[in-house]
Design an enzyme around this catalytic site. Structure first.
Site, mmCIF file in Angstrom:
data_model
loop_
_atom_site.group_PDB
_atom_site.id
_atom_site.type_symbol
_atom_site.label_atom_id
_atom_site.label_comp_id
_atom_site.label_asym_id
_atom_site.label_seq_id
_atom_site.Cartn_x
_atom_site.Cartn_y
_atom_site.Cartn_z
ATOM 1 N N ILE A 537 1.100 -13.968 -19.257
ATOM 2 C CA ILE A 537 0.528 -14.230 -17.934
ATOM 3 C C ILE A 537 1.083 -13.213 -16.954
ATOM 4 C CG2 ILE A 537 0.375 -15.886 -16.030
ATOM 5 C CD1 ILE A 537 0.605 -18.137 -18.068
ATOM 6 N N SER A 588 5.223 -10.865 -14.458
ATOM 7 C CA SER A 588 4.537 -11.302 -15.668
ATOM 8 C C SER A 588 5.565 -11.893 -16.623
ATOM 9 C CB SER A 588 3.798 -10.140 -16.338
ATOM 10 O OG SER A 588 4.716 -9.213 -16.882
ATOM 11 N N LYS A 589 5.087 -12.573 -17.641
ATOM 12 C CA LYS A 589 5.964 -13.126 -18.664
ATOM 13 C C LYS A 589 5.144 -13.396 -19.908
ATOM 14 C CE LYS A 589 10.414 -14.112 -18.549
ATOM 15 N NZ LYS A 589 11.396 -13.197 -17.923
ATOM 16 N N GLY A 590 5.765 -13.212 -21.049
ATOM 17 C CA GLY A 590 5.132 -13.557 -22.310
ATOM 18 C C GLY A 590 5.991 -14.564 -23.049
ATOM 19 N N ASP A 643 13.607 -10.442 -23.437
ATOM 20 C CA ASP A 643 13.951 -11.764 -22.929
ATOM 21 C C ASP A 643 14.601 -12.508 -24.081
ATOM 22 O OD1 ASP A 643 13.907 -14.383 -21.618
ATOM 23 O OD2 ASP A 643 12.491 -13.508 -20.226
#
Length: 1057
Positions: A537, A588-590, A643
């Site tokens: 996202i 953003s981040k996955g 991350d």
């Protein structure tokens, strides 16, 4: 050197025939063994004397088994197998007599074509599987059942060595004999070059038996396939006709072992689906990157009568395409519908990924929930009502429309699913308008779909549902969400033949309702693999954020993680968006959620590689892959970072992006190793520098630098943030508690800081702390401890539970705590439910005066506000934890600003064992900018808090929103970009881009190197953050003109020098 695409068709010239590809193995002792088998069967007396010769001849001559098998087995084993097959014939004969009418002619001597057997023999070094279909052979709904056991026991098991497998079929009975052997490789460390592979020089990496019986051409073919596997992720699938046997077709499938599961059984079920009967199946393993090759032979003349030659060719073409699809998801939720041929393989996988989409994006709350919120009109200060509504929302979302319910509904309405699949395929199957013929029309899947009528429009779809489903049925919302899935897809790799997972770029405006997600993201990627489901996202076109892996030891933990994965992904990306206010990239981040029980590093790495590769599929136009339909019509660049669980995979992703031809490979991943131009956050303490800047600003503002401060920290000396927080801690800080993955360390009299620093430098967990350095009141509790007594008399029954709840129980073990710095832990570890642990009942004040939230989302936002209302000074994550994103952004900037030569030779430097001076100086520049940004934000936050008395955690959000709003307005403005070029260039070259980079690239070239979209983002982000930090959140045109006027005067003065 790499293999050229035009050389791939040479595969067709290398497949001679099954008898030539694999030499006939001459077993001199065959006749003697055969006689011994006859004698053994005669002695055992199970088979009548007059049938022994017949049964032995049938086994040795009619089943197509080669002499190699007999040479490896004893006469005793062969006799046992023949006895087992004969017993199955008797059993089938007896059952047929019970079921037969009196008029039926059931002849035992014809049972060879009708008997059923399912048996296996497993010994050290080899295994034999025997299974037949009996009367219903090819027409049976379900494929051979022992195939999946072969996968589970041998091919997919990490405890097993590489295997060599050979299967033989007999057309008349459907009997399948499968022999599985341990691969035996030569003792050789000789590297195999591409040249060796193309020449077929593969004996050093091949099973010795395969090397012995395989032809020169076959070795060249396998070498070619091995090289193709190494060029791209995913399986290589080729079909070819045997040159010397016009009756024979060969399908070849090459892939890396352990990158998929149950693939052997999936391929066999695919043949079964299309009513095809292979004659031989070879599985070869190679001791190079654990590569496996399936080699499957079919004889045209041995297929069913209804399988016409043209149909056979079409079936093979279809299998060639769908073998790739099943590689991505060999086990799906619709195996029964697929086996019954109500779903094609493509429809099955479509239904599978759709059910996952529905589970995560169905609008469970609906309009009634919004009406309730409107009526309640809840204020941020009403923490009790917020908690009640939050719990209601969680209950509604978690207990309605479960995954199993969704799957059942799609089973029930499988015809609607098929029609919607056709809608999907008609949009996203790429058709080459320049081609003279439409290849899609020749495939069996097209012929099948041609019989289906898709829904012409939404109105027809709605009318169709209303005719068969009551308007109050939950089935309606599930099927409507499936249709919404189709609408939201902007591009996908579903129809690309070679892929490792299925990826979709979705339109968030259609699937993320404002009631649940107040700020609509810019883009969403949705990925499903054979061992995971995943999302990405982002809130802006140019955005950056980490990719985290979430593992679940048990099904229960997985279910909890699955329910929270979208919300957690959204919150993490949203937090990133807020903390990225100082940099050109948005947030953003996955998140990659692995299937239950998959927790090993190699399992997480495979999931990560498949996630990255499948997203790259729809970010670039790869010349080695088919084209795809792009409804977005805009090029996209994603910036990933490390991350939880992915820090060790960053280098692979960088080199992989380069290998795949991504023009932005240098900037694709941040956090990579210095030899690739990365700036390690942990080594240089980038994230911690931001956290420490806020801690130190609190001390300086409140004159605490000379006072002892009692400190508690989650996240230990083994982690990035935790270790550097310890190393950078000031002399006035006294640790009284710290916890990490190994347990809890606590001492109310103070933990020896020198010992902590020692652990931090060596990156060791607190379980390695020298306990002799604790006071009599100090203790360490391991997560593995059970029923231990603490100095104050407390009994800890479970160490893991104690660790997980210690942050709420700490006041039972210490008398004073001044500052809490979370540097690790799960999101929402402090929430309204456990808030009371932190409030003093007598004074109604927060027991912790100062909290600097280093860990993302550690404290739920309503809890932050509540803590501040009780007197805590709290710096939230979006402010404190932005040092890492600043460092990553500047890492991206360096990779974009410098061309490949300068980046590799001047920034990275030619010496692999040391870092260039440019690199070292740039790191210092990054560190200065992190501390400067943190101090500027703190000053503005503190001034706002003192003047408005609003909570700092709320003001942090307002500050971020204000900066982001100004940023959005400026980035779309053409005034600076097109009309005032002198001011624009002054800002970029003198204020924003570090002089170190400008000196290397040159002022004109550096603006050419960086893309226009990124330059605009650089400009707008600098102006927006600088303006708000100086003038505050009250944005008006007068203040902005004053701000710009000051910059123009600076630019003019510089030009006059």
């Amino acid at each position: 050197m790499s293999l050229q695409v035009e050389r791939v068709p040479d595969i067709a010239s290398l497949s001679i025939s099954s008898m030539s590809d694999y030499h006939v193995f001459d077993f001199p002792g065959l006749d003697l063994q055969r006689e011994q088998v006859v004698d053994l069967l005669d002695q055992q007396g199970f088979i009548p004397d007059d049938l022994i010769e017949q049964e032995v001849n049938w086994f040795y001559e009619s089943l197509g088994i080669d002499d190699l098998f007999f040479s490896k087995q004893s006469a005793d084993l062969v006799a046992n197998i023949i006895n087992s097959l004969y017993a199955s014939k008797i059993d089938s004969f007896a059952k047929s007599r019970f079921n037969a009418d009196a008029s039926d002619d059931v002849n035992f001597h014809k049972m060879g074509a009708r008997f059923k057997i399912k048996n296996k023999i497993i010994n050290d070094g080899y295994a034999i599987f025997m299974e037949s279909k009996g009367d219903d052979g090819a027409n049976s709904f379900y494929p051979y059942q022992l195939d999946s056991q072969i996968d589970d026991l041998f091919l997919d098991s990490k405890d097993q060595r590489s295997k060599r497998l050979v299967s033989f079929w007999t057309p008349e009975s459907g009997l399948k004999l499968t022999f599985v052997y341990d691969s035996v490789f030569p003792d050789s460390d000789k590297p195999v070059s591409i040249s060796n592979l193309l020449q077929g020089d593969i004996d050093s990496i091949s099973d010795k038996t395969m090397s012995q019986i395989s032809s020169v051409e076959n070795k060249k073919l396998y070498g070619l396939l091995i090289n193709l596997v190494q060029e791209r992720e995913g399986p290589v699938i080729k079909a070819t006709h045997s040159i010397k046997n016009n009756d024979e077709i060969r399908l070849l499938v090459a892939f890396k072992r352990f990158t998929t599961k149950r693939y052997y059984s999936a391929i066999n079920s695919l043949f079964h689906y299309y009513h095809l009967k292979p004659s031989k199946f070879f599985l070869e393993s190679f001791n190079s990157n654990d590569i496996v090759i399936f080699s499957i032979y079919l004889n045209k003349s041995k297929q069913l009568d209804e399988i016409l030659p043209n149909t056979l060719e079409l079936s093979i073409k279809q299998i060639e395409r769908e073998a790739s699809l099943l590689y991505t998801i060999p086990n799906h939720f619709f195996q029964d519908v697929y086996s019954e041929r109500k779903f094609s393989p493509q429809e099955s996988i479509y239904a599978h990924v759709s059910s996952i989409f529905i589970n995560h994006f169905i609008n469970r709350l609906g309009t009634d929930y919004q009406s309730l919120l409107d009526q309640l009109n809840i204020k941020e200060s009403d923490t009790l009502l917020l908690e009640i509504v939050g719990n209601l929302k969680k209950k509604l979302r978690n207990e309605t429309f479960t995954q199993s319910m969704i799957i059942d509904i799609l089973h029930k309405y499988h015809k609607i699913v098929s029609k919607l699949y056709k809608n999907f395929a008609e949009i996203h199957y790429y058709r080459d308008t320049n081609a003279t013929t439409n290849l899609n029309e020749k495939t069996l899947s097209y012929q099948r779909l041609a019989k289906l009528e898709p829904f012409k429009n939404d109105q027809e779809f709605e009318n169709y549902l209303n005719k068969i489903i009551p308007n109050d049925s939950p089935d309606l919302l599930i099927l409507k969400t499936l249709n919404l899935f189709n609408k939201s897809i902007l591009k996908t790799n579903f129809f690309i033949t070679r892929k490792v997972a299925i990826s979709f770029r979705l339109d968030p405006k259609l699937i993320m309702p404002k009631i649940e997600y107040p700020e609509t993201p810019y883009g969403i990627f949705f990925v499903v693999g054979n061992t995971f489901k995943a999302f990405h996202i982002r809130f802006r076109d140019i955005a950056r954020g980490g990719i985290r892996i979430v593992c679940s030891k048990t099904q229960y933990v997985y279910d909890v993680n699955s329910k929270n994965v979208i919300d957690e992904n959204y919150q993490l990306a949203s937090t990133q968006q807020k903390k990225n206010k100082d940099i050109p990239e948005g947030g953003s981040k996955g998140v990659i959620l692995l299937n239950p029980g998959l927790i090993e590093t190699d399992q997480t790495f495979i999931a990560f590689t498949q996630y990255v590769d499948s997203i790259i599929d729809i970010l670039i136009k790869d010349p080695l892959k088919e084209k795809y339909v792009d409804l977005l019509k805009n090029d996209e660049i994603l910036f990933f970072g490390p991350d939880e669980g992915t820090a060790g995979f960053v280098d692979w992703a960088t080199t992989h992006a380069r290998k795949r031809g991504c023009p932005w490979w240098k900037s694709f991943l941040t956090g990579k190793s210095p030899r690739l131009g990365g700036i390690p956050h942990d080594e240089y303490g980038m994230t911690s520098l931001g956290v420490r800047a806020y801690v130190n600003q609190i001390y300086e503002t409140l004159n605490l630098m000379d006072s002892i401060v009692y400190k508690f920290q989650t996240g230990g000396p083994d982690g990035d943030l935790g270790s550097n927080e310890i190393i950078l801690s000031t002399k006035n800080e006294m640790y009284v508690g710290i916890l990490d993955g190994s347990g809890v360390l606590c001492d109310p009299n103070g933990i020896d800081k020198d010992e902590l620093i020692k652990l931090a430098h060596s990156r060791q967990m607190i379980c390695h702390f020298n306990l002799n350095k604790l006071s009599s009141n100090g203790f360490f509790v391991s997560v593995d401890d059970i029923d231990i007594l603490l100095p104050n008399g407390t009994i800890v029954s479970n160490g893991t539970t104690f660790r997980n709840t210690f942050h709420t129980e700490i006041f039972k073990f210490i008398d004073r705590l001044d500052i809490f710095v979370p540097c690790g832990g799960r999101p929402n570890s402090i929430n309204l439910t456990n808030l009371h642990f932190f409030i003093d009942e007598k004074t109604n004040k927060c027991k912790i005066p100062y909290i600097v939230e280093g860990a993302n989302l550690f404290i739920a936002q309503p809890a932050k506000i509540a803590l501040e209302n009780h007197g805590c000074i709290l710096i939230k994550d979006a402010s404190a934890n932005k040092g890492g994103v600043t460092s990553s952004s500047m890492e991206v900037l360096a990779s974009l600003a410098l061309n490949d030569y300068d980046f590799v030779n001047k920034f990275i430097g030619p010496d692999k064992d040391s870092r260039s001076q440019l690199y070292k100086d740039y790191v210092i520049e990054v560190q200065k900018r992190i501390e400067y940004n943190a101090k500027e934000e703190f000053k503005q936050l503190w001034n706002l808090n003192q003047s408005t008395k609003d909570p700092l955690s709320e003001l942090s959000n307002v500050l971020s929103q204000t900066i982001n709003k100004v940023n959005d307005d400026l980035i779309n403005s053409t005034e600076l970009w097109l009309n005032d070029l002198k001011l624009r260039d002054y800002l970029l070259l003198d204020k924003i881009i570090p002089k170190l980079l400008v000196d290397v690239a040159g002022s004109e070239q550096i603006l050419e190197n960086i893309t226009v979209t990124y330059l605009k983002a650089l400009l707008s982000s600098y102006l927006s953050s600088s303006f708000v930090y100086k003038f505050g959140i009250d944005v008006n045109i007068g203040k902005f003109l004053e701000f710009i006027g000051e910059i123009k005067r600076e630019a003019k003065e510089k030009a006059q020098r």
